[in-house]
Design an enzyme around this catalytic site. Structure first.
Site, short mmCIF file in Angstrom:
data_model
loop_
_atom_site.label_atom_id
_atom_site.label_comp_id
_atom_site.label_asym_id
_atom_site.label_seq_id
_atom_site.Cartn_x
_atom_site.Cartn_y
_atom_site.Cartn_z
N ASN A 1 0.68 -1.31 0.06
CA ASN A 1 -0.01 0.02 0.01
C ASN A 1 0.88 1.29 0.01
OD1 ASN A 1 -2.31 -1.35 -0.09
ND2 ASN A 1 -2.52 -1.41 2.10
N TYR B 1 6.16 1.08 8.85
CA TYR B 1 5.56 2.11 8.12
C TYR B 1 6.56 3.27 7.82
CZ TYR B 1 3.26 7.01 8.04
OH TYR B 1 3.11 8.21 7.70
N LYS C 1 7.79 4.40 4.01
CA LYS C 1 7.61 5.87 3.60
C LYS C 1 9.11 6.56 3.18
CE LYS C 1 3.58 7.60 4.31
NZ LYS C 1 2.85 8.33 3.26
N HIS D 1 -5.12 7.35 17.08
CA HIS D 1 -4.61 8.62 17.59
C HIS D 1 -4.88 9.08 18.95
CE1 HIS D 1 -3.79 9.55 12.99
NE2 HIS D 1 -2.92 8.60 13.39
N ILE E 1 -2.85 3.94 27.69
CA ILE E 1 -1.49 4.87 27.20
C ILE E 1 -0.41 4.07 27.18
CG2 ILE E 1 0.11 6.81 27.66
CD1 ILE E 1 -3.09 7.41 27.29
N ARG F 1 5.61 14.06 21.61
CA ARG F 1 5.07 14.41 20.18
C ARG F 1 4.81 15.75 19.81
NH1 ARG F 1 7.16 10.26 19.94
NH2 ARG F 1 6.62 8.37 19.15
N ARG G 1 4.51 0.29 22.51
CA ARG G 1 4.11 -0.24 21.02
C ARG G 1 5.73 -0.47 20.44
NH1 ARG G 1 -0.22 3.33 18.09
NH2 ARG G 1 1.69 4.95 18.61
N ASP H 1 7.67 2.84 18.44
CA ASP H 1 7.33 4.10 18.77
C ASP H 1 8.76 4.87 19.37
OD1 ASP H 1 5.05 4.82 18.60
OD2 ASP H 1 4.05 4.14 20.34
#
Length: 278
Positions: free
Chosen positions: A59, A107, A111, A152, A169, A183, A244, A247
């Site tokens: 994708n 991901y 990219k 999100h 969290i 972030r 996660r 991250d």
């Protein structure tokens, strides 16, 4: 004039239904519409290592290659590509476009491959926008985040607070002042502004560029949650669980280059406005 392409079925005549993996159909749409600039926003975009890695590659990498082939066939020479701050190596300092790269998630890796593939195109000029944490919504007409499932932080906390659901969290042992990851949150209105200014840049300049698009300010998960608490008259059912995979502890933007070359700045990205508009 803006024409859209979307994988899902939509009612508007100005939006064509097409999965961009279908190169032949994509070529036909580009031939018919003859765009001066392509703005490529579609992606498998969750930082979630439980998703099949092949799905990310298909994708993101394969789909972008399909788009580039269709552009080449139709002699379209300008593209704006939405990339991500996740391509950067973790740093306690604001990240610049020439900061070290280290993609922790699948991901981010895909990219970065897309970025490199775009920059290899000899006859295509590009603006690559490395977005930091895009958030909030537009009010007229109402257009906001609608993911299933929602991952999100801000929309998740707001939604679950309203319906008294448990809020998870991910990680409270990061090397940050309060243990939660930091972030850089950027309002969707500022993203739209950056894309608009990038189109003007591409129409007038010959050199391809990479720009960071962020707020130049870092907020931890706990700081964001405390800001939401001020705007919601309910207690939050918070639960801290493990991190996660993929991250980074901290991703904060230096967007001086975009300010200098695009005349762009974040005007809507104070956390109070982001939450109010959510």
């Amino acid at each position: 004039k803006v024409v859209g392409i979307d994988k899902e079925s939509v009612s508007k005549k100005t939006i064509y239904r097409c999965n961009i993996l279908n190169t032949k159909k994509l070529e036909q749409i580009l031939y018919k519409t003859k765009p001066e600039i392509v703005i490529h926003l579609a992606a498998q975009s969750l930082v979630d290592e439980t998703i099949n890695k092949e799905k990310y590659y298909t994708n993101n990498v394969v789909a972008t290659s399909s788009l580039l082939r269709a552009m080449k066939k139709n002699n379209i020479k300008k593209i704006i590509f939405s990339s991500t701050a996740a391509v950067y190596k973790q740093s306690s300092k604001p990240l610049k476009e020439n900061s070290k790269l280290q993609s922790l998630s699948t991901y981010a890796k895909t990219k970065l491959i897309c970025e490199k593939n775009i920059l290899k195109q000899k006859n295509i000029k590009s603006v690559i926008l490395r977005f930091f944490n895009v958030c909030s919504a537009l009010d007229k007409p109402i257009i906001g985040e609608l993911h299933n499932p929602e991952t999100h932080l801000i929309p998740t906390v707001v939604y679950k607070a309203i319906y008294n659901k448990r809020i998870y969290i991910y990680g409270n042992n990061f090397p940050t002042p309060d243990g939660t990851c930091i972030r850089d949150y950027i309002h969707i209105k500022d993203i739209c502004s950056a894309i608009e200014k990038s189109t003007r840049y591409l129409l007038n300049k010959k050199k391809s560029r990479i720009f960071n698009i962020g707020n130049h300010k870092g907020l931890s998960n706990n700081q964001v949650i405390n800001s939401i608490k001020k705007n919601i008259s309910k207690s939050l059912n918070l639960h801290y669980v493990g991190r996660r995979k993929g991250d980074s502890p901290q991703l904060v933007c230096n967007s001086d280059k975009a300010k200098r070359l695009l005349s762009w700045s974040s005007k809507n990205s104070k956390i109070e406005k982001i939450i109010k508009d959510e």
